[in-house]
Design a protein around this motif. Structure first.
Motif, short mmCIF file in Angstrom:
data_model
loop_
_atom_site.label_atom_id
_atom_site.label_comp_id
_atom_site.label_asym_id
_atom_site.label_seq_id
_atom_site.Cartn_x
_atom_site.Cartn_y
_atom_site.Cartn_z
N ARG A 374 63.77 20.72 -3.01
CA ARG A 374 62.30 20.67 -3.05
C ARG A 374 61.75 21.67 -4.05
O ARG A 374 60.85 21.35 -4.84
CB ARG A 374 61.74 20.98 -1.65
CG ARG A 374 60.21 21.02 -1.58
CD ARG A 374 59.74 21.48 -0.20
NE ARG A 374 60.22 22.82 0.12
CZ ARG A 374 59.63 23.94 -0.30
NH1 ARG A 374 58.54 23.88 -1.07
NH2 ARG A 374 60.12 25.11 0.04
N ARG A 375 62.32 22.88 -4.04
CA ARG A 375 61.86 23.91 -4.97
C ARG A 375 62.19 23.57 -6.42
O ARG A 375 61.52 24.04 -7.34
CB ARG A 375 62.46 25.26 -4.58
CG ARG A 375 61.88 25.82 -3.27
CD ARG A 375 62.71 26.93 -2.69
NE ARG A 375 62.88 28.03 -3.62
CZ ARG A 375 63.72 29.04 -3.44
NH1 ARG A 375 64.48 29.07 -2.33
NH2 ARG A 375 63.81 30.01 -4.32
N LEU A 376 63.20 22.75 -6.62
CA LEU A 376 63.56 22.29 -7.97
C LEU A 376 62.81 21.01 -8.35
O LEU A 376 63.05 20.44 -9.42
CB LEU A 376 65.07 22.05 -8.05
CG LEU A 376 65.94 23.32 -8.00
CD1 LEU A 376 67.40 22.95 -7.78
CD2 LEU A 376 65.78 24.13 -9.29
N ASP A 377 61.93 20.54 -7.45
CA ASP A 377 61.12 19.33 -7.65
C ASP A 377 61.99 18.08 -7.77
O ASP A 377 61.60 17.12 -8.43
CB ASP A 377 60.22 19.48 -8.89
CG ASP A 377 59.03 18.51 -8.83
OD1 ASP A 377 58.59 18.20 -7.70
OD2 ASP A 377 58.57 18.04 -9.89
N ARG A 378 63.14 18.08 -7.11
CA ARG A 378 63.98 16.89 -7.04
C ARG A 378 63.66 16.22 -5.69
O ARG A 378 64.42 16.27 -4.73
CB ARG A 378 65.45 17.29 -7.17
CG ARG A 378 65.77 17.83 -8.56
CD ARG A 378 67.07 18.61 -8.64
NE ARG A 378 68.26 17.85 -8.24
CZ ARG A 378 69.50 18.33 -8.31
NH1 ARG A 378 69.71 19.57 -8.79
NH2 ARG A 378 70.53 17.60 -7.93
N ARG A 379 62.50 15.60 -5.65
CA ARG A 379 61.87 15.20 -4.39
C ARG A 379 62.64 14.10 -3.65
O ARG A 379 62.77 14.16 -2.42
CB ARG A 379 60.43 14.76 -4.66
CG ARG A 379 59.57 15.88 -5.23
CD ARG A 379 58.26 15.35 -5.82
NE ARG A 379 57.36 14.85 -4.81
CZ ARG A 379 56.47 15.58 -4.14
NH1 ARG A 379 56.37 16.87 -4.40
NH2 ARG A 379 55.67 15.04 -3.25
N ALA A 380 63.15 13.12 -4.36
CA ALA A 380 63.86 12.02 -3.69
C ALA A 380 65.13 12.55 -3.02
O ALA A 380 65.44 12.19 -1.87
CB ALA A 380 64.19 10.91 -4.68
N GLY A 404 57.78 17.71 8.82
CA GLY A 404 56.63 18.10 8.00
C GLY A 404 57.02 18.29 6.55
O GLY A 404 56.31 17.88 5.63
N ARG A 405 58.16 18.93 6.34
CA ARG A 405 58.67 19.10 4.97
C ARG A 405 59.00 17.77 4.33
O ARG A 405 58.74 17.55 3.14
CB ARG A 405 59.90 20.00 4.99
CG ARG A 405 59.63 21.48 5.23
CD ARG A 405 58.82 22.08 4.12
NE ARG A 405 58.97 23.52 4.07
CZ ARG A 405 58.25 24.31 3.29
NH1 ARG A 405 57.30 23.79 2.51
NH2 ARG A 405 58.43 25.60 3.27
N LEU A 406 59.58 16.87 5.12
CA LEU A 406 59.90 15.53 4.60
C LEU A 406 58.63 14.82 4.15
O LEU A 406 58.61 14.18 3.09
CB LEU A 406 60.60 14.72 5.68
CG LEU A 406 60.88 13.25 5.36
CD1 LEU A 406 61.74 13.10 4.12
CD2 LEU A 406 61.53 12.55 6.56
N ALA A 407 57.57 14.96 4.94
CA ALA A 407 56.31 14.32 4.56
C ALA A 407 55.78 14.89 3.24
O ALA A 407 55.22 14.14 2.41
CB ALA A 407 55.28 14.53 5.67
N GLU A 408 55.98 16.19 3.03
CA GLU A 408 55.52 16.81 1.78
C GLU A 408 56.19 16.21 0.55
O GLU A 408 55.54 15.92 -0.46
CB GLU A 408 55.77 18.31 1.82
CG GLU A 408 54.88 19.09 2.77
CD GLU A 408 55.23 20.57 2.75
OE1 GLU A 408 55.81 21.03 1.74
OE2 GLU A 408 54.92 21.26 3.73
N VAL A 409 57.52 16.04 0.64
CA VAL A 409 58.24 15.57 -0.55
C VAL A 409 58.18 14.05 -0.68
O VAL A 409 58.50 13.49 -1.74
CB VAL A 409 59.70 16.03 -0.54
CG1 VAL A 409 59.80 17.54 -0.57
CG2 VAL A 409 60.46 15.47 0.66
#
Length: 411
Positions: A374-380, A404-409
């Motif tokens: 997530r921090r590397l913006d590799r969302r999938a 909640g984190r899953l919903a964010e990405v």
């Protein structure tokens, strides 16, 4: 049955199970009988307390009820070893009082009995957790990251070994304490961890377990005042416990370390924990719990999250790995490296752990990987990892946080 009675019985279970079982083991000498009669007493409490009201001293009511059921069971079985155990146990209680200087705490006796060197280390710790806290076999298996069937076999073998070897139910004399110290410390550490971050259930924190672990650690520190690793463990527990009230919010949702209100941390516990750690380290015999306490102190004494000395923490985890070569220690080091050197550096270490496969089934591995992605913006990729972590997490609180984190990405 009223909700208030159910809540009272549940609270009594969390607070009193270990003492009830420990007392019954001392009286009867039969571990399985002790657990069965303790379970019967809690079941009976649901019925009787609904009718008669919750007693003023629930623990005393449960202990008396369980002991009476155990004695009745032994009396009905009038042949063989069961009858002999009854006669011997009752005679011992009546005619052989303990010397005044011996510690009068059945739970501490239980820990030292379970931690006899005749038992394998993992079996010592697991058996104590089962009998002292009432944790299920599945919960203990998760704490050890082993299959439930494997843990069940360990518990059966450990009880049989204690019975067949005639291992005494007592705190050993001073000259025999050192050979059991590491296992006893391991029990107290896992007991605290189960209270601090429950492996299953609706609540992340089980306060009765954290308080019991700290209480017993204090007793042990008084028993072994010159052992720095005992002081190190007590320091570690206090430094972690200082943050307990800020780990979940008013709605019971998880609050991560960087978002916790440091003004709500227990300053007295932090001060005591740091003092214990400094005293232990001055003895010049560093060991795993002292290293872990030093890590906890780095967090507890940082004025803000941004002031945390992550390079020092990463270095301490590397040192801890020399004492305890463990994939979980390496996972924690990876988190510290990610904070010190960036998420890409931490992800390299995490991916090695994934390839090794030793932490398969441990929810914090995919959870950590998801956070770094997530921090590397590799969302999938992060979303896939969060889904894997949610499937493995045992605590409802952790599952909600991960969702909640899953919903964010995924948004």
């Amino acid at each position: 049955m009223s909700a208030s009675v159910e809540a009272a019985v549940a609270a009594a279970f969390r607070a009193e199970w270990g003492q009830v079982v420990a007392t019954l083991i001392r009286v009867t000498g039969d571990w399985d009988l002790a657990e069965e009669c303790a379970q019967d007493a809690f079941a009976l409490a649901l019925e009787r307390w609904t009718r008669d009201g919750v007693p003023r001293r629930p623990g005393a009511w449960l202990t008396t009820t369980a002991r009476n059921r155990a004695v009745d069971r032994l009396r009905r079985d009038a042949v063989g070893a069961a009858k002999l155990r009854e006669v011997a146990a009752l005679a011992e209680v009546a005619a052989d009082p303990e010397p005044a200087e011996e510690i009068r705490d059945d739970r501490l006796r239980l820990i030292f009995t379970c931690c006899h060197p005749a038992l394998a280390f993992d079996a010592r710790v697991a058996l104590t957790l089962r009998t002292l806290t009432g944790l299920t076999t599945a919960e203990i298996a998760r704490a050890f990251v082993v299959p439930e069937a494997t843990m069940a076999q360990r518990l059966v073998r450990a009880k049989k070994k204690i019975r067949n070897a005639g291992i005494p139910y007592r705190v050993p004399p001073a000259d025999l304490l050192p050979e059991r110290t590491s296992a006893v410390l391991g029990v107290l550490y896992l007991l605290f961890n189960e209270g601090y971050a429950a492996t299953a259930g609706a609540d992340l924190v089980r306060r009765s377990l954290t308080e019991e672990a700290i209480r017993l650690a204090r007793v042990l520190a008084g028993l072994m005042p010159d052992e720095p690793e005992v002081a190190g463990l007590l320091s570690l527990l206090l430094l972690h416990d200082a943050r307990r009230s800020t780990r979940v919010d008013a709605d019971g949702e998880l609050v991560t370390l960087d978002n916790q209100d440091r003004g709500g941390w227990n300053a007295a516990e932090i001060a005591e924990g740091v003092a214990l750690l400094e005293s232990a380290l001055r003895r010049g015999r560093p060991a795993p719990y002292q290293v872990q306490a030093a890590i906890a102190a780095c967090h507890a004494t940082a004025p803000t999250a941004a002031d945390t000395d992550w390079p020092q923490i990463a270095s301490l985890y590397a040192e801890l790995g020399k004492y305890v070569p463990s994939p979980i220690v390496e996972l924690n080091r990876a988190v510290a490296v990610a904070m010190a050197d960036g998420p890409a550096a931490g992800l390299v270490l995490v991916d090695r752990l994934v390839e090794d496969g030793e932490l398969a089934g441990y929810h914090l591995l995919p959870a950590t990987r998801a956070d770094l992605l997530r921090r590397l913006d590799r969302r999938a990729e992060a979303a896939d990892a969060y889904r894997a972590a949610i499937e493995l997490a045992g605590s409802d609180t952790e599952r909600r946080y991960l969702a909640g984190r899953l919903a964010e990405v995924s948004g």
